[in-house]
Enzyme design. Structure first.
Site, PDB file in Angstrom:
ATOM      1  N   GLU A   1      45.358  35.788  27.575  1.00 26.26           N
ATOM      2  CA  GLU A   1      45.124  35.137  26.276  1.00 26.26           C
ATOM      3  C   GLU A   1      45.567  33.681  26.263  1.00 26.26           C
ATOM      4  O   GLU A   1      44.998  32.859  25.546  1.00 26.26           O
ATOM      5  CB  GLU A   1      45.841  35.906  25.161  1.00 26.26           C
TER       6      GLU A   1
ATOM      7  N   ALA B   1      39.778  42.087  24.090  1.00 24.68           N
ATOM      8  CA  ALA B   1      39.081  42.048  22.802  1.00 24.68           C
ATOM      9  C   ALA B   1      37.868  41.142  22.947  1.00 24.68           C
ATOM     10  O   ALA B   1      37.811  40.295  23.845  1.00 24.68           O
ATOM     11  CB  ALA B   1      40.022  41.524  21.726  1.00 24.68           C
TER      12      ALA B   1
ATOM     13  N   GLU C   1      46.383  46.213  26.770  1.00 24.97           N
ATOM     14  CA  GLU C   1      47.196  46.730  25.666  1.00 24.97           C
ATOM     15  C   GLU C   1      46.788  48.159  25.316  1.00 24.97           C
ATOM     16  O   GLU C   1      47.627  49.005  25.029  1.00 24.97           O
ATOM     17  CB  GLU C   1      47.057  45.782  24.462  1.00 24.97           C
TER      18      GLU C   1
ATOM     19  N   GLY D   1      43.396  42.785  25.412  1.00 23.02           N
ATOM     20  CA  GLY D   1      43.425  43.972  24.555  1.00 23.02           C
ATOM     21  C   GLY D   1      43.139  45.262  25.296  1.00 23.02           C
ATOM     22  O   GLY D   1      43.544  46.342  24.851  1.00 23.02           O
TER      23      GLY D   1
HETATM   24  C1  HXC Z   1      33.423  38.868  25.055  1.00 22.81           C
HETATM   25  C2  HXC Z   1      33.147  38.917  27.334  1.00 22.81           C
HETATM   26  C3  HXC Z   1      34.544  39.089  27.512  1.00 22.81           C
HETATM   27  C4  HXC Z   1      35.371  39.145  26.348  1.00 22.81           C
HETATM   28  C5  HXC Z   1      33.602  39.019  29.451  1.00 22.81           C
HETATM   29  N1  HXC Z   1      32.611  38.876  28.558  1.00 22.81           N
HETATM   30  N2  HXC Z   1      34.786  39.135  28.840  1.00 22.81           N
HETATM   31  N3  HXC Z   1      32.599  38.801  26.106  1.00 22.81           N
HETATM   32  N4  HXC Z   1      34.767  39.040  25.142  1.00 22.81           N
HETATM   33  N5  HXC Z   1      36.694  39.361  26.408  1.00 22.81           N
HETATM   34  C6  HXC Z   1      31.175  38.737  28.829  1.00 22.81           C
HETATM   35  C7  HXC Z   1      30.858  37.353  29.365  1.00 22.81           C
HETATM   36  O1  HXC Z   1      30.733  36.419  28.311  1.00 22.81           O
HETATM   37  C8  HXC Z   1      29.551  37.628  30.064  1.00 22.81           C
HETATM   38  O2  HXC Z   1      28.524  37.697  29.114  1.00 22.81           O
HETATM   39  C9  HXC Z   1      29.753  39.014  30.636  1.00 22.81           C
HETATM   40  O3  HXC Z   1      30.798  39.616  29.858  1.00 22.81           O
HETATM   41  C10 HXC Z   1      30.207  38.998  32.094  1.00 22.81           C
HETATM   42  O4  HXC Z   1      31.362  38.178  32.200  1.00 22.81           O
HETATM   43  P1  HXC Z   1      31.469  36.933  33.221  1.00 22.81           P
HETATM   44  O5  HXC Z   1      32.508  36.020  32.662  1.00 22.81           O
HETATM   45  O6  HXC Z   1      30.128  36.382  33.517  1.00 22.81           O
HETATM   46  O7  HXC Z   1      31.999  37.698  34.527  1.00 22.81           O
HETATM   47  P2  HXC Z   1      32.906  37.102  35.681  1.00 22.81           P
HETATM   48  O8  HXC Z   1      32.466  35.704  36.040  1.00 22.81           O
HETATM   49  O9  HXC Z   1      32.906  38.149  36.742  1.00 22.81           O
HETATM   50  O10 HXC Z   1      34.376  36.976  35.064  1.00 22.81           O
HETATM   51  C11 HXC Z   1      35.060  38.135  34.679  1.00 22.81           C
HETATM   52  C12 HXC Z   1      36.308  37.743  33.827  1.00 22.81           C
HETATM   53  C13 HXC Z   1      35.855  36.841  32.653  1.00 22.81           C
HETATM   54  C14 HXC Z   1      37.328  37.016  34.669  1.00 22.81           C
HETATM   55  C15 HXC Z   1      36.920  39.047  33.302  1.00 22.81           C
HETATM   56  O11 HXC Z   1      34.722  37.468  31.983  1.00 22.81           O
HETATM   57  C16 HXC Z   1      36.902  36.580  31.642  1.00 22.81           C
HETATM   58  O12 HXC Z   1      37.799  35.769  31.847  1.00 22.81           O
HETATM   59  N6  HXC Z   1      36.810  37.226  30.472  1.00 22.81           N
HETATM   60  C17 HXC Z   1      37.717  37.003  29.357  1.00 22.81           C
HETATM   61  C18 HXC Z   1      39.018  37.698  29.600  1.00 22.81           C
HETATM   62  C19 HXC Z   1      40.004  37.446  28.462  1.00 22.81           C
HETATM   63  O13 HXC Z   1      40.345  36.270  28.166  1.00 22.81           O
HETATM   64  N7  HXC Z   1      40.463  38.498  27.801  1.00 22.81           N
HETATM   65  C20 HXC Z   1      41.363  38.408  26.660  1.00 22.81           C
HETATM   66  C21 HXC Z   1      40.585  38.386  25.361  1.00 22.81           C
HETATM   67  S1  HXC Z   1      41.633  38.112  23.975  1.00 22.81           S
HETATM   68  P3  HXC Z   1      27.128  36.929  29.329  1.00 22.81           P
HETATM   69  O14 HXC Z   1      26.410  37.174  28.033  1.00 22.81           O
HETATM   70  O15 HXC Z   1      27.444  35.507  29.614  1.00 22.81           O
HETATM   71  O16 HXC Z   1      26.520  37.649  30.508  1.00 22.81           O
HETATM   72  C22 HXC Z   1      42.337  39.594  23.715  1.00 22.81           C
HETATM   73  C23 HXC Z   1      43.333  39.614  22.571  1.00 22.81           C
HETATM   74  C24 HXC Z   1      43.591  41.017  22.128  1.00 22.81           C
HETATM   75  O17 HXC Z   1      42.095  40.565  24.348  1.00 22.81           O
HETATM   76  C25 HXC Z   1      44.319  41.008  20.836  1.00 22.81           C
HETATM   77  C26 HXC Z   1      43.968  42.193  19.977  1.00 22.81           C
HETATM   78  C27 HXC Z   1      42.672  42.131  19.266  1.00 22.81           C
END
Ligand code: HXC
Length: 257
Positions: A131, A65, A111, A108
């Site tokens: 998460e 998400a 999921e 998400g």
């Molecule tokens: C918003 C995101 C994002 C996310 C990545 N980006 N994941 N933006 N939401 N979930 C954006 C980054 O901010 C960045 O934007 C660009 O995508 C590239 O990501 P990087 O982090 O620079 O890439 P990298 O270093 O290769 O790392 C990849 C990664 C990391 C390990 C996947 O991006 C990461 O940890 N992302 C979050 C993963 C996460 O926590 N997911 C769960 C979300 S909560 P910029 O603008 O800086 O270039 C969830 C709950 C669901 O899903 C519940 C239901 C709604």
């Protein structure tokens, strides 16, 4: 509806949707999820479409998400906005859905992939519920569907530590049905979707419903449910056609009714 966050393709009897926010690793914001549900519903209503295929790009199926969209929300925002019900809408799609996953499939997005009926993974796929690292927990079914898919111990490890599984680990745990070299993962998923789409659409939907019922009831209830859907299949022309074609040693021609 015009789409800005997804690409939609019709390939014979397969409806294909590509998640298309590569700059954000396909983070699933409200706009994207709304478009996805709209596209899937339209395909689900179309009698010519018999299987769906969902994928991202090589780097990411989806990174979860959209964290930036959620960061400042309060509990009542989350409750009222009910963004998560969009995942439930995908779960209501009756047409079989194949997910083709390459790269990150997190939060998400995992999921969402688990709501799909079959996951085909590229060797580069990484599956996780990270998460915990941002101070929350899975919220769109991860604690339930992951546990059913891989069992309690591995699900707990993933949910409590955020560790990602490799494609081979995901295959060994039963989360995905097959692992394919990255250059072939999409074509392999397209081949699988086309194969599914060549079957009776009536039988496909009944079969999907019966398998999913195994998550909802105990064995006796599930067997009774299956028995009724099996009987219902005999009300279709496709059942007559399928069995007559077998006896006549010819290919069936499905009517979808
Ligand atoms: C918003 C995101 C994002 C996310 C990545 N980006 N994941 N933006 N939401 N979930 C954006 C980054 O901010 C960045 O934007 C660009 O995508 C590239 O990501 P990087 O982090 O620079 O890439 P990298 O270093 O290769 O790392 C990849 C990664 C990391 C390990 C996947 O991006 C990461 O940890 N992302 C979050 C993963 C996460 O926590 N997911 C769960 C979300 S909560 P910029 O603008 O800086 O270039 C969830 C709950 C669901 O899903 C519940 C239901 C709604």
């Amino acid at each position: 509806m015009t789409y800005e966050n997804i690409l939609v393709f019709r390939e014979g009897a397969v409806g294909r949707v590509q998640l298309n926010r590569p700059q954000a690793l396909n983070a699933l914001n409200s706009a994207l999820m709304t478009e996805l549900v709209d596209a899937f519903r339209e395909f689900d209503r179309d009698p010519e479409i018999r299987c769906l295929l969902l994928h991202g790009n090589e780097r990411a199926f989806g990174a979860g998400a959209d964290i930036k969209e959620m960061a400042d929300m309060g509990a009542i925002d989350m409750y009222s906005r009910d963004h998560i019900s969009l995942w439930d809408e995908v779960a209501r799609i009756r047409t079989p859905i194949v997910a083709a996953v390459s790269g990150y499939c997190l939060g998400g997005a995992l999921e969402l992939a688990m709501i799909c009926d079959i996951i085909v993974a590229s060797e580069t796929a990484k599956f996780g519920q990270p998460e915990i690292n941002i101070g929350v927990l899975p919220g769109a079914g991860g604690t339930q569907r992951l546990t059913r898919a891989v069992g309690k111990s591995l699900a707990m490890e993933m949910v409590l530590t955020g560790r990602m599984l490799s494609a081979d680990e995901a295959r060994a745990a039963g989360l995905v049905s097959r692992v394919v070299p990255v250059e072939a993962y999409l074509s392999e998923a397209q081949r699988l979707a086309a194969e599914i789409a060549s079957k009776s659409p009536v039988a496909l939907r009944l079969a999907k419903e019966a398998v999913l019922q195994s998550f909802e009831s105990g064995l006796a209830g599930g067997l009774a449910y299956e028995r009724r859907l099996f009987a219902l299949a005999f009300a279709s022309e496709d059942q007559k056609e399928g069995m007559q074609a077998f006896a006549a040693k010819r290919q069936p021609e499905w009517k979808g009714r």
